[in-house]
Scaffold this active site. Structure first.
Site, PDB file in Angstrom:
ATOM      1  N   LYS A  13       0.626  -1.428   0.410  1.00 15.82           N
ATOM      2  CA  LYS A  13      -0.457  -0.082  -0.162  1.00 15.82           C
ATOM      3  C   LYS A  13       1.180   1.062  -0.438  1.00 15.82           C
ATOM      4  CE  LYS A  13      -1.967  -1.221   3.443  1.00 15.82           C
ATOM      5  NZ  LYS A  13      -1.408  -2.736   4.006  1.00 15.82           N
ATOM      6  N   ARG A  88      -9.783  -0.159   8.530  1.00 16.66           N
ATOM      7  CA  ARG A  88      -9.270  -1.882   8.420  1.00 16.66           C
ATOM      8  C   ARG A  88     -11.106  -2.573   9.116  1.00 16.66           C
ATOM      9  NH1 ARG A  88      -3.598   0.202   8.376  1.00 16.66           N
ATOM     10  NH2 ARG A  88      -2.050  -2.053   8.910  1.00 16.66           N
ATOM     11  N   ARG A 127      11.843  -5.217   4.537  1.00 17.61           N
ATOM     12  CA  ARG A 127      10.934  -3.927   4.848  1.00 17.61           C
ATOM     13  C   ARG A 127      12.097  -2.308   5.375  1.00 17.61           C
ATOM     14  NH1 ARG A 127       5.240  -1.827   5.836  1.00 17.61           N
ATOM     15  NH2 ARG A 127       4.955  -2.420   7.460  1.00 17.61           N
ATOM     16  N   ARG A 161      11.149  -1.037  10.826  1.00 18.30           N
ATOM     17  CA  ARG A 161       9.595  -0.594  12.332  1.00 18.30           C
ATOM     18  C   ARG A 161       9.952  -1.606  13.199  1.00 18.30           C
ATOM     19  NH1 ARG A 161       4.418   0.415   8.646  1.00 18.30           N
ATOM     20  NH2 ARG A 161       3.285  -1.114   9.721  1.00 18.30           N
ATOM     21  N   ARG A 172      -0.220  -9.645  12.756  1.00 18.41           N
ATOM     22  CA  ARG A 172      -0.691  -8.287  12.733  1.00 18.41           C
ATOM     23  C   ARG A 172      -1.922  -8.765  11.347  1.00 18.41           C
ATOM     24  NH1 ARG A 172       3.790  -5.626  11.163  1.00 18.41           N
ATOM     25  NH2 ARG A 172       3.332  -3.932   9.795  1.00 18.41           N
TER      26      ARG A 172
HETATM   27  P1  ADP Z   1       2.580  -1.719   3.547  1.00 16.54           P
HETATM   28  O1  ADP Z   1       2.234  -0.272   3.022  1.00 16.54           O
HETATM   29  O2  ADP Z   1       0.849  -2.983   2.408  1.00 16.54           O
HETATM   30  O3  ADP Z   1       2.665  -2.423   4.673  1.00 16.54           O
HETATM   31  P2  ADP Z   1       4.202  -1.518   1.598  1.00 16.54           P
HETATM   32  O4  ADP Z   1       4.170  -0.996   0.843  1.00 16.54           O
HETATM   33  O5  ADP Z   1       5.396  -0.918   2.937  1.00 16.54           O
HETATM   34  O6  ADP Z   1       3.390  -2.214   2.384  1.00 16.54           O
HETATM   35  O7  ADP Z   1       5.571  -3.218   1.725  1.00 16.54           O
HETATM   36  C1  ADP Z   1       6.616  -3.525   2.338  1.00 16.54           C
HETATM   37  C2  ADP Z   1       6.991  -4.392   1.411  1.00 16.54           C
HETATM   38  O8  ADP Z   1       7.195  -5.052   0.526  1.00 16.54           O
HETATM   39  C3  ADP Z   1       8.247  -3.554   1.305  1.00 16.54           C
HETATM   40  O9  ADP Z   1       9.741  -3.732   1.704  1.00 16.54           O
HETATM   41  C4  ADP Z   1       8.393  -2.986   0.296  1.00 16.54           C
HETATM   42  O10 ADP Z   1       9.371  -2.348  -0.279  1.00 16.54           O
HETATM   43  C5  ADP Z   1       7.932  -4.487  -0.550  1.00 16.54           C
HETATM   44  N1  ADP Z   1       6.985  -3.945  -2.033  1.00 16.54           N
HETATM   45  C6  ADP Z   1       6.228  -3.899  -1.622  1.00 16.54           C
HETATM   46  N2  ADP Z   1       5.255  -3.663  -3.280  1.00 16.54           N
HETATM   47  C7  ADP Z   1       5.981  -4.885  -3.667  1.00 16.54           C
HETATM   48  C8  ADP Z   1       6.097  -5.593  -4.890  1.00 16.54           C
HETATM   49  N3  ADP Z   1       5.225  -5.919  -5.523  1.00 16.54           N
HETATM   50  N4  ADP Z   1       7.326  -6.838  -4.844  1.00 16.54           N
HETATM   51  C9  ADP Z   1       7.627  -7.130  -4.148  1.00 16.54           C
HETATM   52  N5  ADP Z   1       8.432  -6.064  -2.943  1.00 16.54           N
HETATM   53  C10 ADP Z   1       7.586  -5.284  -2.340  1.00 16.54           C
HETATM   54  P1  AMP Z   2       0.360   0.345   9.299  1.00 15.68           P
HETATM   55  O1  AMP Z   2       1.527   1.656   8.860  1.00 15.68           O
HETATM   56  O2  AMP Z   2      -1.157   0.506   7.971  1.00 15.68           O
HETATM   57  O3  AMP Z   2       0.967  -1.381   8.842  1.00 15.68           O
HETATM   58  O4  AMP Z   2      -0.081   0.523  10.439  1.00 15.68           O
HETATM   59  C1  AMP Z   2       0.379  -0.221  11.848  1.00 15.68           C
HETATM   60  C2  AMP Z   2      -0.422  -0.230  13.047  1.00 15.68           C
HETATM   61  O5  AMP Z   2      -0.914   0.938  13.291  1.00 15.68           O
HETATM   62  C3  AMP Z   2      -1.747  -1.137  12.767  1.00 15.68           C
HETATM   63  O6  AMP Z   2      -1.175  -2.837  13.035  1.00 15.68           O
HETATM   64  C4  AMP Z   2      -2.608  -0.763  14.297  1.00 15.68           C
HETATM   65  O7  AMP Z   2      -1.985  -0.673  15.763  1.00 15.68           O
HETATM   66  C5  AMP Z   2      -2.831   0.650  13.483  1.00 15.68           C
HETATM   67  N1  AMP Z   2      -3.358   0.545  12.528  1.00 15.68           N
HETATM   68  C6  AMP Z   2      -3.192   1.621  11.452  1.00 15.68           C
HETATM   69  N2  AMP Z   2      -4.550   1.722  10.836  1.00 15.68           N
HETATM   70  C7  AMP Z   2      -5.458   1.850  11.454  1.00 15.68           C
HETATM   71  C8  AMP Z   2      -6.568   1.509  11.591  1.00 15.68           C
HETATM   72  N3  AMP Z   2      -7.681   2.086  10.666  1.00 15.68           N
HETATM   73  N4  AMP Z   2      -7.380   0.677  12.388  1.00 15.68           N
HETATM   74  C9  AMP Z   2      -6.720   0.615  13.523  1.00 15.68           C
HETATM   75  N5  AMP Z   2      -5.328   0.122  13.370  1.00 15.68           N
HETATM   76  C10 AMP Z   2      -4.430   0.955  12.966  1.00 15.68           C
END
Ligand code: ADP
Ligand code: AMP
Length: 215
Positions: A13, A88, A127, A161, A172
């Site tokens: 995302k 969510r 990541r 993170r 998660r």
């Molecule tokens: P989210 O925001 O959904 O948690 P991220 O965008 O942070 O996901 O992506 C999670 C990890 O996967 C990051 O390290 C990112 O660089 C990697 N990543 C994102 N999209 C892809 C993809 N299409 N293929 C491989 N790795 C990816």
């Molecule tokens: P994310 O960066 O989206 O992976 O979110 C990190 C953490 O923030 C999650 O594991 C939750 O603890 C909290 N969080 C983020 N967005 C939400 C949401 N829409 N509802 C509840 N908790 C959230």
């Protein structure tokens, strides 16, 4: 353009959000980023949210809904927004629907990034994020072009993170799985769901999103 990015943790995302905000010139609203900033600044919201984030659980709906409601009243969202990580839960999607109705706006699309679970774990483990601009990278899949230098801002400081540790990651994914399925059904019924194969290169995923948004 009023958009939502839906997908399990690690689905990509944040990565797709970087492309989308540039292409459509809309602000990126990530509830995770809002909570992390509040935690860093040790505000009352941050201290409350930290308890849940560290445990890999969701912050209570009421807290999250209020934050987004306030954010959607700000000036910069008047021509569009990209919500990332919200809603969510079904409760959040209903709150958002009411909120948008009050504002007289409608969602253009909900982009669901579908990625198999075993791949999510590996993505989150690798990541790392630029401390200066928040750009997201992956040790193997998506490293910076020049080692140690952010492609976007030239920053040289990166972090991983706290909640990307393997124990928290599994929790998660589990916590989000059931809710995500319900949200997919909810938005399918509303006729705004766009399902994208998130298990391809980031550029290819984005190309698919752009194509589907045209349609
Ligand atoms: P989210 O925001 O959904 O948690 P991220 O965008 O942070 O996901 O992506 C999670 C990890 O996967 C990051 O390290 C990112 O660089 C990697 N990543 C994102 N999209 C892809 C993809 N299409 N293929 C491989 N790795 C990816
Ligand atoms: P994310 O960066 O989206 O992976 O979110 C990190 C953490 O923030 C999650 O594991 C939750 O603890 C909290 N969080 C983020 N967005 C939400 C949401 N829409 N509802 C509840 N908790 C959230």
């Amino acid at each position: 353009m009023d958009l939502i990015l839906l997908g399990l943790p690690g689905a990509g995302k944040g990565t797709q959000a970087e492309y989308l905000v540039e292409e459509y010139n809309i602000p990126h609203i990530s509830t995770g980023d809002i909570f992390r900033a509040a935690t860093k600044n040790e505000t009352p919201l941050g201290l409350e949210a930290k308890k849940y984030m560290d445990a890999g659980e969701l912050v209570p709906d009421e807290v999250t809904n209020n934050i987004v409601k306030e954010r959607l009243q700000e000036e910069d969202v008047k021509d569009g927004f990209l919500l990332d990580g919200y809603p969510r839960t079904l409760n959040q999607s209903e709150a958002l629907r009411d909120n948008l109705q009050e504002l007289g706006r409608e969602l253009d699309a909900v982009i669901y990034l579908n990625v198999p679970k075993d791949i999510l774990v590996e993505r989150l483990a690798g990541r790392y994020i630029c401390s200066n601009c928040g750009a997201t990278y992956h040790k193997l899949n998506n490293p910076t072009k020049v080692e140690g230098v952010c492609d976007r801002c030239g920053g040289t400081d990166f972090y991983q993170r706290e909640d990307d540790k393997p124990e928290t990651v599994k929790k998660r994914i589990k916590v989000n799985e059931e809710q995500t399925d319900k949200l997919v059904d909810f938005y399918q019924e509303e006729g705004v769901l766009i399902e994208v194969d998130g298990n391809q290169d980031p550029e290819d995923t984005f190309a698919e999103i752009k194509e589907l948004l045209k349609g």
